[in-house]
Scaffold this active site. Structure first.
Site, short mmCIF file in Angstrom:
data_model
loop_
_atom_site.label_atom_id
_atom_site.label_comp_id
_atom_site.label_asym_id
_atom_site.label_seq_id
_atom_site.Cartn_x
_atom_site.Cartn_y
_atom_site.Cartn_z
N CYS A 1 -10.04 -4.93 -0.04
CA CYS A 1 -11.19 -4.04 0.00
C CYS A 1 -12.08 -4.30 -1.23
O CYS A 1 -11.70 -5.03 -2.14
CB CYS A 1 -10.73 -2.58 0.05
N CYS B 1 -10.44 -3.50 -4.61
CA CYS B 1 -9.44 -4.49 -5.01
C CYS B 1 -10.10 -5.80 -5.45
O CYS B 1 -9.66 -6.43 -6.41
CB CYS B 1 -8.46 -4.75 -3.87
N CYS C 1 -3.94 0.63 -2.81
CA CYS C 1 -3.88 -0.61 -2.03
C CYS C 1 -2.80 -1.54 -2.59
O CYS C 1 -2.46 -1.47 -3.77
CB CYS C 1 -5.22 -1.33 -2.08
N ASN D 1 0.83 -1.19 0.00
CA ASN D 1 0.00 0.00 0.00
C ASN D 1 0.88 1.25 0.00
O ASN D 1 1.96 1.27 0.58
CB ASN D 1 -1.00 0.00 1.16
N GLU E 1 -2.98 -4.72 -3.23
CA GLU E 1 -3.48 -5.64 -4.25
C GLU E 1 -3.54 -4.98 -5.62
O GLU E 1 -3.13 -5.57 -6.62
CB GLU E 1 -4.88 -6.15 -3.86
N GLU F 1 0.16 5.15 0.75
CA GLU F 1 -0.78 6.17 1.19
C GLU F 1 -0.37 7.55 0.71
O GLU F 1 0.78 7.78 0.34
CB GLU F 1 -0.87 6.16 2.72
#
Length: 138
Positions: free
Chosen positions: A95, A98, A60, A49, A62, A51
């Site tokens: 999430c 993803c 993310c 990830n 993934e 940010e």
């Protein structure tokens, strides 16, 4: 091969995901995530990830791994397995965004969730039933 969460087949993916997680940029949440994908050609592509102070720009793990795999030539149908690792007690699934992104490439993808103690195996189709993919546009 990827039907048992304890199978040694997961080891290279887990190692790649943990290594990627160590590089995560989680300056705001401090929630580091690593992911690794196995492609049909045998390549392992990892992501973490990333940010951003503008939260919607955050990427993310993934989708980071998926983007790298697509850049390397991945096409729909080309994913074999996925791993998502975190270092918290509760196993953390991808999430919704993803899940949707991964479904474009393999709706029945085995997804291993792991932390330092536990592993849990899911199928993407169970994590995202009735996914919206290119077949819906036909």
């Amino acid at each position: 091969m990827f039907d048992d969460p304890q199978s040694p087949s997961w080891t290279p993916l887990l190692e790649a995901a943990w290594k990627a997680r160590a590089n995560a940029h989680a300056a705001y949440s401090h929630f580091q995530v690593g992911a690794a994908l196995l492609t049909a050609s045998g390549d392992i592509v990892a992501g973490c990830n990333v940010e951003n102070a503008a939260y919607p720009v955050t990427l993310c793990a993934e989708r980071g791994a998926l983007s790298a795999a697509v850049a390397a030539g991945l096409r729909p149908g080309g994913l074999v397995a996925a791993v998502v690792v975190t270092d918290v007690d509760l196993l953390t699934p991808p999430c919704g965004a993803c899940r949707q992104a991964l479904a474009e490439f393999a709706e029945r993808l085995p997804v291993l969730l792991a932390n330092r103690r536990d592993r849990e195996l899911h199928r993407l189709e169970d994590l995202l039933p009735h996914s919206f993919t290119g077949r819906n546009l036909a």
